[in-house]
Design a protein around this motif. Sequence first.
Motif, PDB file in Angstrom:
ATOM      1  N   ILE A 108       0.815  -1.233   0.000  1.00  0.00           N
ATOM      2  CA  ILE A 108       0.000   0.000   0.000  1.00  0.00           C
ATOM      3  C   ILE A 108       0.841   1.272   0.000  1.00  0.00           C
ATOM      4  CG2 ILE A 108      -1.973  -1.110   1.115  1.00  0.00           C
ATOM      5  CD1 ILE A 108      -1.066   0.113   3.759  1.00  0.00           C
ATOM      6  N   ASP A 131       2.218   3.071  -2.253  1.00  0.00           N
ATOM      7  CA  ASP A 131       1.903   4.088  -3.255  1.00  0.00           C
ATOM      8  C   ASP A 131       0.434   4.490  -3.248  1.00  0.00           C
ATOM      9  OD1 ASP A 131       4.489   4.347  -4.428  1.00  0.00           O
ATOM     10  OD2 ASP A 131       4.196   2.424  -5.438  1.00  0.00           O
ATOM     11  N   HIS A 132      -0.349   3.897  -2.384  1.00  0.00           N
ATOM     12  CA  HIS A 132      -1.794   4.082  -2.471  1.00  0.00           C
ATOM     13  C   HIS A 132      -2.415   4.759  -1.244  1.00  0.00           C
ATOM     14  CE1 HIS A 132      -1.365   1.499  -5.912  1.00  0.00           C
ATOM     15  NE2 HIS A 132      -0.871   0.529  -5.163  1.00  0.00           N
TER      16      HIS A 132
END
Length: 375
Positions: A317, A319-320
Amino acid sequence: MRTEALGPTADGSPLQLSVECRTSRNASRGRPHWIRIHADWSVETPHDLAAERVAAAFGGFTSCLELVDDVIPAVARSMGLLSRREPLPVQRRDGRSWHVKRIRGCCSAANFTTVQNAGDHLRSPAHLARQYGVAVRGLKAVLEAVNDASDAIRLDRVLEQHPGVGGLVLEGSGIRDLWAAGIHPSEIPAMAAHAVGVREALPVSYFVGLRYAGTDPDWLARTIVHRPDPMVASWLAWTSVQSSLACDDVGSWLAMGVGRQEIEALTAAMIGPGEAVDLATATHRATRSAARILAVWGTAGCRPSADQISLLDRHGIGDHVRPSAAAIDLLVKRARPYEPVPSRTELAVMLALTGSAHDVEVALSQGVRRAEDLA
């Protein structure tokens, strides 16, 4: 811009006009006669002004005395504004409206949606008459005569002396818009020169920002070279950076290809380019990608380390995550009873891993103080 006083005519010759001389304040008409306004704004009339001043001291009235002593000096003092030699006395409020000092009995609103609207109002006969406490009728008559005789306050005549400046401004109506904003065509080349490396025409917003936003033109010149683009130049002209350190970082961020909104978030959070380079190296990302992650976290008031981002990467996660400042604020409050309280960023990473403030609070009650321990 030249700073010497402007006279009422283009060639320095006297301006002669016909006025109606009224001997009563209540009279609507009066006997017409000539007056001459000289280059130094002194006035010649057929009257004996000294005698009329004596009469006025005993209650007499003549509109010519008011014209000479009050109206014409008001026009002379307005020439800097009318000729665009002086910037408009305006302030930008909340990034949206333009504020002018309200004149009692004139300005129904002190805020205007555009600087051009503010300028039109400040230069209007009605506003100038109220500002200087003179009759609008007399002021308007003198202004119209000066407008016909002077080359300094009519854009068409000014442009005859400054051909070619239109090519420096992007919009078709740009020169006229800048004139309305109080920017003289003679200033446009020097202002455009601060956008070093930009080969295309610059938008009106660039010139207005450079004039009224308080941006240091030398800083803009050394920063825009990293991305010489007209829209970036316009953005820089309006950019307000809180510290000199962050100011110097903007050029480096531009060189990395970082977007404008991200740069604003990074500079506001005082996150430097070196931190993006370190994060990129530690997590095997592109520097621009690392900068984007730091900007997202910085907007929420957090400053994650490379280890914390690597932990999120291991959970797929990194990059999110889009941390919510409001959710983190609430979690910080709920975490206060659990000493020692983790840092704001640590709590935010824990929240990103669990997806629930309740789960983080349960973990805190069980003695967990690091996001790494949640794994």
